[in-house]
Design a protein around this motif. Structure first.
Motif, short mmCIF file in Angstrom:
data_model
loop_
_atom_site.label_atom_id
_atom_site.label_comp_id
_atom_site.label_asym_id
_atom_site.label_seq_id
_atom_site.Cartn_x
_atom_site.Cartn_y
_atom_site.Cartn_z
N ASP A 1 -27.41 -32.03 70.13
CA ASP A 1 -27.52 -33.39 69.62
C ASP A 1 -27.80 -33.43 68.13
O ASP A 1 -27.64 -34.46 67.49
CB ASP A 1 -28.66 -34.13 70.34
N PHE A 2 -28.23 -32.33 67.55
CA PHE A 2 -28.66 -32.32 66.16
C PHE A 2 -27.59 -31.98 65.15
O PHE A 2 -27.81 -32.09 63.97
CB PHE A 2 -29.82 -31.33 65.97
N TRP A 3 -26.41 -31.50 65.55
CA TRP A 3 -25.43 -31.01 64.60
C TRP A 3 -24.85 -32.13 63.78
O TRP A 3 -24.36 -33.12 64.28
CB TRP A 3 -24.31 -30.24 65.30
N ASP A 4 -24.88 -31.97 62.48
CA ASP A 4 -24.34 -32.92 61.51
C ASP A 4 -23.03 -32.35 61.00
O ASP A 4 -23.01 -31.28 60.39
CB ASP A 4 -25.35 -33.09 60.36
N GLU A 5 -21.94 -33.05 61.20
CA GLU A 5 -20.62 -32.55 60.83
C GLU A 5 -20.54 -32.18 59.34
O GLU A 5 -19.77 -31.32 58.96
CB GLU A 5 -19.52 -33.57 61.17
N SER B 1 -30.49 -28.81 57.21
CA SER B 1 -30.79 -30.24 57.02
C SER B 1 -31.66 -30.78 58.14
O SER B 1 -32.28 -31.83 57.99
CB SER B 1 -29.49 -31.05 56.92
N LEU B 2 -31.74 -30.07 59.24
CA LEU B 2 -32.58 -30.48 60.37
C LEU B 2 -33.88 -29.68 60.42
O LEU B 2 -34.64 -29.79 61.38
CB LEU B 2 -31.81 -30.28 61.67
N GLY B 3 -34.10 -28.87 59.41
CA GLY B 3 -35.32 -28.08 59.35
C GLY B 3 -35.25 -26.76 60.08
O GLY B 3 -36.26 -26.09 60.23
N ILE B 4 -34.08 -26.38 60.55
CA ILE B 4 -33.93 -25.08 61.22
C ILE B 4 -33.56 -24.06 60.15
O ILE B 4 -32.49 -24.11 59.58
CB ILE B 4 -32.87 -25.14 62.33
#
Length: 174
Positions: A25-29, A75-78
């Motif tokens: 759900d977190f993947w940003d294209e 960008s998601l902090g990973i």
């Protein structure tokens, strides 16, 4: 003691831990970095679809495997990892379990490549997975610094965990 009784709990523990780190759900294209046609390198003899940016990396009697993309999720902090998406078409009559082995990045060996969930593919079906590469044992710390990835694609019979196939020395140049 049966081989599967020891391997299965250890494998499941590693996979569950890895699975906690990612969620689709977190993947940003916009964060995706895809392979470009001119950077196919040693895999240039394989088919390469310009539309989907997919590259066939293995094709034999058991499987057809396709590299899809390389990316991170900073960008998601990973932090400290990047992902390589691979799609595997199972041509055998058995359910298979797919792993990457003997992996290196920019000629530096990795102790392990993991995945959030195991890539198990039923007979005559396909499946894709994001394999997780850690920056920790490497001298680089950004996906943009990845120049070359090498690995063996290993196919196991999911019922017996016997190795069915090993496609050695797959190389992706970026």
């Amino acid at each position: 003691m049966k081989k599967t009784s020891i391997i299965t709990p250890v494998l499941l523990a590693v996979l569950m831990f890895s699975g906690c780190m990612i969620s689709s759900d977190f993947w940003d294209e916009e964060e995706l970095v895809t392979i470009e046609e001119e950077s196919a390198g040693d895999a240039s003899n394989e088919e390469h679809s310009e539309e989907s940016q997919e590259l066939i990396i293995a094709d034999d009697d058991n499987v057809t495997a396709t590299f899809e993309k390389i990316y991170d999720a900073t960008s998601l902090g990973i932090e400290d990892v990047f992902y390589v998406d691979i799609n595997v078409k199972n041509k055998s009559d058995k359910e298979i379990f797919v792993v990457l082995d003997k992996a290196s990045v920019n000629d530096e060996m990795l102790p392990m490549v993991s995945s959030g969930f195991p890539l198990i593919v039923k007979a005559d079906k396909s499946g894709r997975n994001a394999f997780i590469f850690s920056f920790n044992p490497l001298s680089i710390d950004r996906v943009e610094e990845v120049e070359k990835i090498e690995f063996d694609l290993v196919i196991f019979d999911n019922e017996t965990l016997d190795e069915m196939d090993r496609i050695s020395s797959i190389e992706l140049d970026f």
